[in-house]
Scaffold this motif. Structure first.
Motif, mmCIF file in Angstrom:
data_model
loop_
_atom_site.group_PDB
_atom_site.id
_atom_site.type_symbol
_atom_site.label_atom_id
_atom_site.label_comp_id
_atom_site.label_asym_id
_atom_site.label_seq_id
_atom_site.Cartn_x
_atom_site.Cartn_y
_atom_site.Cartn_z
ATOM 1 N N VAL A 655 0.844 -1.209 0.000
ATOM 2 C CA VAL A 655 0.000 0.000 0.000
ATOM 3 C C VAL A 655 0.875 1.253 0.000
ATOM 4 C CG1 VAL A 655 -1.735 1.312 1.281
ATOM 5 C CG2 VAL A 655 -1.940 -1.184 1.086
ATOM 6 N N MET A 656 1.960 1.228 0.791
ATOM 7 C CA MET A 656 2.898 2.354 0.785
ATOM 8 C C MET A 656 3.498 2.538 -0.596
ATOM 9 S SD MET A 656 3.257 4.188 3.515
ATOM 10 C CE MET A 656 4.735 4.992 2.907
ATOM 11 N N ASN A 657 3.869 1.444 -1.244
ATOM 12 C CA ASN A 657 4.430 1.510 -2.581
ATOM 13 C C ASN A 657 3.460 2.194 -3.540
ATOM 14 O OD1 ASN A 657 4.882 0.448 -5.421
ATOM 15 N ND2 ASN A 657 6.687 -0.445 -4.420
ATOM 16 N N LYS A 658 2.183 1.818 -3.447
ATOM 17 C CA LYS A 658 1.171 2.405 -4.320
ATOM 18 C C LYS A 658 1.002 3.906 -4.051
ATOM 19 C CE LYS A 658 -0.364 -0.664 -7.191
ATOM 20 N NZ LYS A 658 -0.305 -0.413 -8.656
ATOM 21 N N MET A 659 1.043 4.298 -2.798
ATOM 22 C CA MET A 659 0.933 5.730 -2.483
ATOM 23 C C MET A 659 2.156 6.493 -2.997
ATOM 24 S SD MET A 659 -0.965 6.197 1.179
ATOM 25 C CE MET A 659 0.347 5.530 2.187
ATOM 26 N N MET A 660 3.346 5.864 -2.896
ATOM 27 C CA MET A 660 4.565 6.520 -3.368
ATOM 28 C C MET A 660 4.630 6.574 -4.891
ATOM 29 S SD MET A 660 7.109 4.856 -0.499
ATOM 30 C CE MET A 660 8.618 5.287 -1.312
ATOM 31 N N GLN A 661 3.907 5.710 -5.568
ATOM 32 C CA GLN A 661 3.815 5.837 -7.026
ATOM 33 C C GLN A 661 3.092 7.121 -7.412
ATOM 34 O OE1 GLN A 661 2.360 2.303 -9.121
ATOM 35 N NE2 GLN A 661 3.382 0.952 -7.628
ATOM 36 N N LYS A 662 2.172 7.565 -6.549
ATOM 37 C CA LYS A 662 1.444 8.809 -6.801
ATOM 38 C C LYS A 662 2.377 10.020 -6.757
ATOM 39 C CE LYS A 662 -2.953 7.563 -7.200
ATOM 40 N NZ LYS A 662 -3.794 7.944 -8.376
ATOM 41 N N VAL A 663 3.472 9.911 -5.982
ATOM 42 C CA VAL A 663 4.474 10.987 -5.947
ATOM 43 C C VAL A 663 5.047 11.199 -7.344
ATOM 44 C CG1 VAL A 663 6.724 11.662 -4.993
ATOM 45 C CG2 VAL A 663 5.063 10.469 -3.541
ATOM 46 N N ILE A 664 5.093 10.125 -8.136
ATOM 47 C CA ILE A 664 5.676 10.153 -9.471
ATOM 48 C C ILE A 664 4.625 10.456 -10.535
ATOM 49 C CG2 ILE A 664 7.065 8.859 -11.126
ATOM 50 C CD1 ILE A 664 8.448 9.344 -8.396
ATOM 51 N N THR A 665 3.455 9.854 -10.408
ATOM 52 C CA THR A 665 2.475 9.900 -11.504
ATOM 53 C C THR A 665 1.546 11.109 -11.462
ATOM 54 O OG1 THR A 665 0.953 8.502 -10.231
ATOM 55 C CG2 THR A 665 2.493 7.394 -11.728
ATOM 56 N N GLU A 666 1.358 11.717 -10.285
ATOM 57 C CA GLU A 666 0.454 12.865 -10.196
ATOM 58 C C GLU A 666 1.099 14.111 -10.807
ATOM 59 O OE1 GLU A 666 -2.913 13.170 -8.848
ATOM 60 O OE2 GLU A 666 -2.550 11.100 -9.497
ATOM 61 N N SER A 667 0.274 14.931 -11.421
ATOM 62 C CA SER A 667 0.787 16.142 -12.082
ATOM 63 C C SER A 667 1.402 17.116 -11.096
ATOM 64 C CB SER A 667 -0.347 16.838 -12.846
ATOM 65 O OG SER A 667 -1.399 17.201 -11.954
ATOM 66 N N ASN A 668 0.954 17.076 -9.840
ATOM 67 C CA ASN A 668 1.544 17.943 -8.816
ATOM 68 C C ASN A 668 2.397 17.150 -7.822
ATOM 69 O OD1 ASN A 668 -0.506 16.599 -7.574
ATOM 70 N ND2 ASN A 668 -1.577 18.420 -6.804
ATOM 71 N N GLY A 669 2.748 15.915 -8.187
ATOM 72 C CA GLY A 669 3.637 15.114 -7.345
ATOM 73 C C GLY A 669 5.053 15.660 -7.386
ATOM 74 N N THR A 670 5.700 15.684 -6.261
ATOM 75 C CA THR A 670 7.038 16.292 -6.197
ATOM 76 C C THR A 670 8.084 15.485 -6.953
ATOM 77 O OG1 THR A 670 7.473 15.149 -4.100
ATOM 78 C CG2 THR A 670 6.558 17.385 -3.970
ATOM 79 N N GLY A 671 7.796 14.214 -7.268
ATOM 80 C CA GLY A 671 8.776 13.388 -7.977
ATOM 81 C C GLY A 671 8.418 13.127 -9.422
#
Length: 789
Positions: A655-671
């Motif tokens: 679940v943490m992995n999936k949330m951290m993927q959002k850091v990459i895939t979201e348009s306002n994600g910092t990564g």
């Protein structure tokens, strides 16, 4: 009493002591007073009879007194003798009992330190090479191809001052063999490994703090093979006892020739500058000859060196060596090893000493392999450090001594390095275009990179943007401690909170601060959210999903989670579960575990190592560069365990992995700048206060990797001159990540993929019009939304 004829016998006299002052009662009531009796007057019988009786009484009384005095003296003497005898007997028994106890204790002590089954390997492997080989697994190894090698040489260590080369006994002239036996052990061919008279004398002197050579050639060989060299006190005695038992067992297994061969190949013959090991290396160095060419005088000169090589070698101490050499020749003559003519000739011979460290009468194939291998890599430096530490822990020596042993040669060290990855990352780190937004000079930005697999094996590490030019140079990922910034959030707040069911993937958190006490005790609202301008009070008070808080790297949600768990819990989680090594007790506070304001900072290696739990089901392995170490005798000194700590559950990790993927895939994600085309990436960015440090940790299906940039001293990074930290990571490692064997993570059966209501964060019900996909632990599923929003 006997009865007389005609009546009873009645005594006439009663004797008394002077203490009977009141008198005594005689026969028929006669009173015998003391005074009258002393005066010789009695009141019974005739005067003449009384007079005679008085005389007789006086004589008997005197005799009785003399007899009594004699008896008293004899009794005293007898009693004294009995006391003395008892004391002597007691003392004897005490000595016997104490001696028995002492013998028992000594016997137990000896058996405790002497493993009677222990033997020593004397094969060629004990000095097979001057080098220690660092090997890596051949990625193209074909087990069905007999010419295919499973391990290839990555690097080799060699002590430039050490000379050692094995020769078989058959190649060593007999007079060389005899010379060393004459100098060290004339009875070598007769005893069974131990010369007990010399050995016990040596032990006694050791206990008294003096040193005396009592070791046979067999015992010296064992000492040189094992490296055990305690010389004084209890430790010295223990070593001698071990050597005795080992020597006896060794002679049962090996022939005299085997033992002598090993001894002559490993005997130290240094001059104090060059480490000369064995007679072949010594013949090369001191005489510029092969061992087969030495004559009797030269052999005696080498044998003379053994007592104290630094002070008796023929190069620097010719006169002392000559004196000792002549003694050795005399021993050889007495042994019958040489004739008188040979003795006389050798005594007169003038030796020619060369002292050439570069002379070699034979070619060492292993040394040819390492002549042009160049500077050590960043990886190699860390591998040497770890190998030295492992050897130190195993055999109980200092890390510096272990490092020296590595350089002296004989170890095979197996690494986890990916050679192709290491070389590629080194090249990419040296390209300015991978960091700069535009070309400029005077670029003094520092950086470090590390990549680890999901069993803790380091695959590549680079400690600088510049080419490595020095041995054991500062390695930023391992040696430097810098602030991780928001990279602390997944490992200190989100993961442990999710593991405790304090939230789910789609829980709502309000973007509001918590209230804490500042250093003055004043209640303040804390923390502000990340902002390049550092604006205060930049809270939106909006309800955001957990994954949104993480993707945008807002500080308020982690603060609220830390408040629920307490800073102490987060601190202990980092230290005990994730092996973060740089924490101090001052870090048991909100700022260190919420936004990364740690007292000492973190090693990038510790940070990236902690993130492995998000790609391997929550397992924390030890981070290592070395998989196995084997010494020259074939003994495994270290082998990496497959053990791990289950830091978080498998479902929490996914679940943490999936949330951290959002850091990459979201348009306002910092990564978002690190996003890959073909490979799934989870990650987190980190920025320290005042923009002094920028970090990114990327979690891909096969590796976890991280990069840091900053300056040598704390200084704001000009973001207009340098690319986004996610983009820099992608420039350095993106090509490798895109070609990984796997391109996505496998979802465990303990996780449920389900749609949730974007209005409530609960599982979507039939009346929910706006939904999205979320990931949940089976044991912590949200309730179903009723559609009333």
């Amino acid at each position: 009493m006997k009865k007389q004829q005609g009546g009873e016998f009645r005594p006439l006299f009663y004797f008394f002591d002077e203490s009977d002052a009141g008198g005594i009662t005689g026969p028929e009531g006669l009173i015998l007073s003391a005074d009258r009796l002393k005066g010789g007057i009695l009141s019974a019988g005739s005067g003449e009879a009384m007079e005679n009786n008085t005389k007789r009484a006086s004589v008997k009384t005197t005799r009785k007194k003399h007899k009594k005095h004699r008896s008293f003296g004899v009794a005293v003497a007898i009693r004294s003798l009995k006391v003395i005898g008892t004391l002597l007997l007691s003392l004897f028994l005490i000595i016997v009992i104490t001696g028995s106890i002492f013998v028992t204790v000594v016997t137990i002590y000896v058996l405790n330190f002497a493993d009677v089954d222990e033997t020593i390997t004397l094969d060629k492997g004990v000095i097979s090479s001057n080098i220690s080989k660092f090997l890596y697994e051949n990625p193209d190894f074909d087990p069905e191809d007999p010419d295919s090698e499973q391990y290839l040489l990555y690097y080799a260590l060699k002590n430039p001052n050490r000379r050692a080369q094995w020769v078989d006994l058959s190649e060593i002239p007999v007079h060389v063999q005899d010379a060393f036996m004459a100098a060290e052990d004339t009875r070598f061919m007769q005893h069974d490994g131990v010369d007990f008279l010399r050995t016990f004398s040596a032990i006694a002197n050791t206990l008294l703090g003096r040193q005396q050579g009592g070791s046979t050639i067999t015992m010296q060989t064992i000492k040189n093979v094992t490296g055990e060299d305690s010389r004084s006190g209890l430790e010295g005695v223990e070593r001698k006892i071990k050597e005795i038992f080992r020597a006896i067992n060794t002679e049962k297994i090996y022939t005299k020739e085997d033992i002598l061969q090993c001894y002559l190949n490993i005997i130290g013959l240094t001059d104090g500058w060059q480490d000369i090991v064995g007679v072949q290396a010594a013949a090369n160095y001191y005489f510029g000859k092969d061992i087969t060419e030495l004559d009797i005088a030269e052999a005696a000169a080498l044998a003379a060196t053994t007592k104290s090589p630094v002070t008796l070698n023929p190069l620097n101490h010719a006169e002392d060596n000559k004196y000792r050499k002549e003694w050795v020749l005399g021993q050889m003559l007495d042994m019958g090893a040489i004739t008188d003519a040979e003795y006389q000739y050798a005594m007169k011979e003038e030796l020619k000493i060369t002292g050439d460290p570069d002379f070699q009468s034979r070619t060492d194939v292993d040394e040819e392999e390492i002549n042009n291998q160049g500077m050590t890599s960043w990886y190699m430096d860390e591998a040497i450090d770890e190998a030295a530490r492992r050897i130190s822990d195993k055999i109980g020596i200092t890390t510096e001594e272990a490092r020296q042993q590595l350089y002296d040669g004989g170890y095979d060290v197996y690494l986890s390095v990916d050679v192709n990855m290491q070389e590629k990352v080194e090249r990419e780190m040296q390209k300015p275009a991978n960091f700069q937004t535009y070309a400029f000079s005077d670029d003094d930005l520092w950086s470090g990179f590390i990549c680890i697999d999901y069993e803790g094996n380091v695959k590549a590490v680079v400690g600088s943007r510049k080419e490595k030019t020095d041995w054991d140079q500062l390695d930023i990922p391992v040696d430097s401690m810098r602030s991780p910034g928001s990279c602390i959030k997944p490992i200190a707040s989100y993961a442990p909170a999710l593991d405790q069911d304090l939230m789910t993937y789609s829980s709502f958190f309000k973007d509001d601060p918590i209230e804490i006490k500042d250093e003055t005790g004043k209640t303040i609202k804390w923390p502000v959210n990340y902002s390049e301008t550092g604006d205060d009070g930049n809270w939106s008070s909006a309800n955001l999903f957990t994954w949104q808080m993480l993707a945008r790297s807002l500080n308020t949600c982690p603060a609220q989670l830390i408040q629920k768990m307490t800073p102490a819990y987060a601190y202990n989680f980092l230290k005990e579960k994730l092996d973060v090594s740089t924490l101090s007790e001052n870090d048991i506070n909100y700022s260190p575990v919420t936004v990364g304001g740690l007292t000492n900072g973190l090693h990038l290696q510790d940070l990236v190592g902690a993130y492995m739990i998000f790609g391997n089901g929550g397992k924390k392995y030890e981070v290592t560069y070395v998989n196995k170490i084997v010494d020259s005798a074939g003994e495994i000194i270290f082998e990496k365990s497959d053990g791990y700590k289950q830091a978080i559950s498998e479902s929490t990790a996914y679940v943490m992995n999936k949330m951290m993927q959002k850091v990459i895939t979201e348009s306002n994600g910092t990564g978002r700048f690190a996003k890959l085309k073909n490979t799934v990436l989870a990650g987190k960015t980190g920025t320290s206060s005042d923009w002094n440090d920028l970090s990114f940790v990327g979690v891909t299906p096969d590796y976890v990797s991280g990069i840091w940039i900053g300056y040598e001293y704390l200084e704001k990074i000009p973001t207009d001159k340098y690319q986004n930290i996610g983009q820099i990571w992608k420039n350095i490692f993106g090509d490798v990540a895109e070609t990984e064997p796997n391109h996505d993570f496998e979802m465990p059966t303990t996780v449920v993929e389900a749609r949730y209501c974007t209005k409530s964060g609960l599982l979507a019900g039939p009346n929910c019009s706006s939904t999205d996909i979320g990931y949940y632990q089976q044991t912590n599923m949200p309730a179903t939304c009723n559609g009333v929003h």
